[in-house]
Design a protein around this motif. Sequence first.
Motif, short mmCIF file in Angstrom:
data_model
loop_
_atom_site.label_atom_id
_atom_site.label_comp_id
_atom_site.label_asym_id
_atom_site.label_seq_id
_atom_site.Cartn_x
_atom_site.Cartn_y
_atom_site.Cartn_z
N THR A 1 -6.19 -3.98 -0.32
CA THR A 1 -5.30 -2.83 -0.47
C THR A 1 -6.05 -1.58 -0.89
OG1 THR A 1 -4.81 -3.51 -2.75
CG2 THR A 1 -3.30 -4.25 -1.03
N ILE B 1 0.83 -1.21 0.00
CA ILE B 1 0.00 0.00 0.00
C ILE B 1 0.87 1.26 0.00
CG2 ILE B 1 -2.08 -1.01 1.01
CD1 ILE B 1 -1.10 -0.07 3.76
N GLY B 2 2.06 1.11 -0.50
CA GLY B 2 2.93 2.27 -0.68
C GLY B 2 3.58 2.79 0.57
N LYS B 3 3.59 2.01 1.66
CA LYS B 3 4.21 2.46 2.91
C LYS B 3 5.61 1.84 3.00
CE LYS B 3 0.03 3.96 3.88
NZ LYS B 3 -0.33 5.37 3.70
N CYS C 1 -1.79 2.01 10.44
CA CYS C 1 -1.42 1.33 9.19
C CYS C 1 -0.99 -0.10 9.47
CB CYS C 1 -0.30 2.09 8.48
SG CYS C 1 -0.81 3.72 7.86
N CYS D 1 -7.00 1.50 1.51
CA CYS D 1 -6.09 2.55 1.98
C CYS D 1 -6.35 3.83 1.18
CB CYS D 1 -4.65 2.11 1.82
SG CYS D 1 -3.46 3.37 2.35
N ASP E 1 5.70 7.16 5.95
CA ASP E 1 4.54 6.92 5.08
C ASP E 1 3.32 6.42 5.85
OD1 ASP E 1 5.96 7.64 2.80
OD2 ASP E 1 6.71 5.60 2.48
N SER F 1 -5.01 6.91 1.34
CA SER F 1 -3.84 7.64 0.84
C SER F 1 -3.21 6.90 -0.34
CB SER F 1 -2.82 7.84 1.96
OG SER F 1 -2.37 6.60 2.47
N TYR F 2 -3.20 5.58 -0.28
CA TYR F 2 -2.63 4.79 -1.38
C TYR F 2 -3.47 4.96 -2.64
CZ TYR F 2 -1.42 0.64 -4.11
OH TYR F 2 -1.06 -0.21 -5.12
#
Length: 572
Positions: free
Chosen positions: A400, A367-369, A386, A403, A374, A405-406
């Motif tokens: 996913t 999820i881009g963290k 998160c 999320c 992040d 923000s993702y």
Amino acid sequence: MPLKPIYTETNDCKDCYKCIRECPTKAIKVSDNRASVVDELCIYCGHCVAICPSGAKKVRDGISRARQLIKDKKEVYVSLAPSFVAEYGTDAAPLLSALKQLGFKGTSETAIGAQEVSKQISQYLKVRQNGTYISSACPVVVELIRKYYPEHTMAITPYMSPMLTHARMLKHWFGDDIGVVFIGPCIGKKSEADDSELVDVSLTFKELSDWLKTENIHIKNTQTGSEPAFVPYQAREGVIYPLDGGMVETIKRENNSGESTFMSFTGQKMVRNVLDNLNEYGKDSPLFLELLACETGCLNGPGMSCQENIAGKHLNIRNSYVCRTQTTDSCIKEEQVFNIERDFFNIDTVESAHFKGEDIKEALHSIGKTNVADELNCSGCGYDTCRDFAQALLTGNAETAMCVSYMRMVAHHKATILLQKIPSGVVIIDDAYKVVEMNASFARLMGSETELCFEANPGMRGAELDKLGSFAKLFKTALITGKEYYDLPFTENEQSLQLSIFNIQKHKLVTGIIQSAQQPEFRKDIVEKRTREVIKKNMETVQKIAFLLGENASYTDSLLNSILDAQNQENA
């Protein structure tokens, strides 16, 4: 498999994740963008039903089962929860008459069972030396302990709830073959009734009101011939059970020696706090805890038709109690001792999932963290952090796409790619006459100086409109008037260009498409084809986050469609 007390109407679910955010046990699984209740994790508090904005969380209907029971059984009795006073008022006669019209043989007060429970718990505490003891009256608290605090199961007093106790008493008085329908404010009672042979059906007050409405029976207008009465007699101190501390008050009437300590707590947050620290209590003397899942007690249960005017409800119950204590002749004290003992070990506990750090890290990466910075912990997905969300991903209870923000980042990247791939020059201007986004093609058409600025600041966000070119007045006019323009010819840097301006958000955000007059094929062949292709791939993402992000997410959708609409008008 029978339908559980709480379920999801998946077609109505808007994937807002509010149920996850509010659920005290996170007993929600999201699959294919739809949230469903995980029965193994659920404690049936009904909070998700109360807060679901789209009404997708439903309570299992018990009316049809109650109707069938009345047809199948010769006699069916109502076990009426004492909180009925908070729902229908202190005058019980019209309600009793209405229940009679529905086909019930008679109505008895669950408060009688509550009095029996208090009497036996009082005797139980008198012979205890020390320790902590928890009331079994609230099925939600019992479910919470058995599933999430199994180490405290032994602390639950080994007696039936008032509902089950009363049902046993009814069968003793009127025969084992009678039907029993409980009516009260609690959704959790449905689950408790499912696990017992004593209660056939559990209804909420909401369901009762709906049933009366379909039968065109109006309680306030119900005419009573002979004055109806509770069977076999009227309850007394048990009527205050719905109040915070009501059970404690009734037990103290039987056990006032001072050897035991009594405390009451309501609301799941407070109850969990008590359970988290339970080992610290009851070391010197018996400590009895009355724990109720609903804040302020049962008078505010999820099965009530209204959660307002708590003080008024409380006052009604208190007034009813005072009235009954002054009319002792109408109350018969049950001398027989009923066997209401039980245990609470017939349920599977919820095992806490433990994952390796590498697994959680991989889930966060999905999820881009990629680093701690992040991890916004915004709770947009419904989980507190998160890392909680990452664990839900690993257990299969989350996706996913939850999320925020993702998904926002994905949508933004898709929109940026679209802008950069379109061969025409595209610029987005806000109501402050500044650039929101610009593609490389636009910078190139504006000349080498602008192109150099674009290389230093991709997108040119915040650039002043007046410094871009001679067409600034057209954008300002479009923002002020809301009017759109198509195929306006103008010359810039000795190039013959065409400009189209259209609204994304009227008076707030406009888009301009600039094309070279010498290359009209871009409009028909490339722009339209690529725009349609990206819209098709981007639409699912945009729709997914539109509800969560409002204008920020719908902005991308509007932009893509506006570009296509403008192109179609140019080709027309």
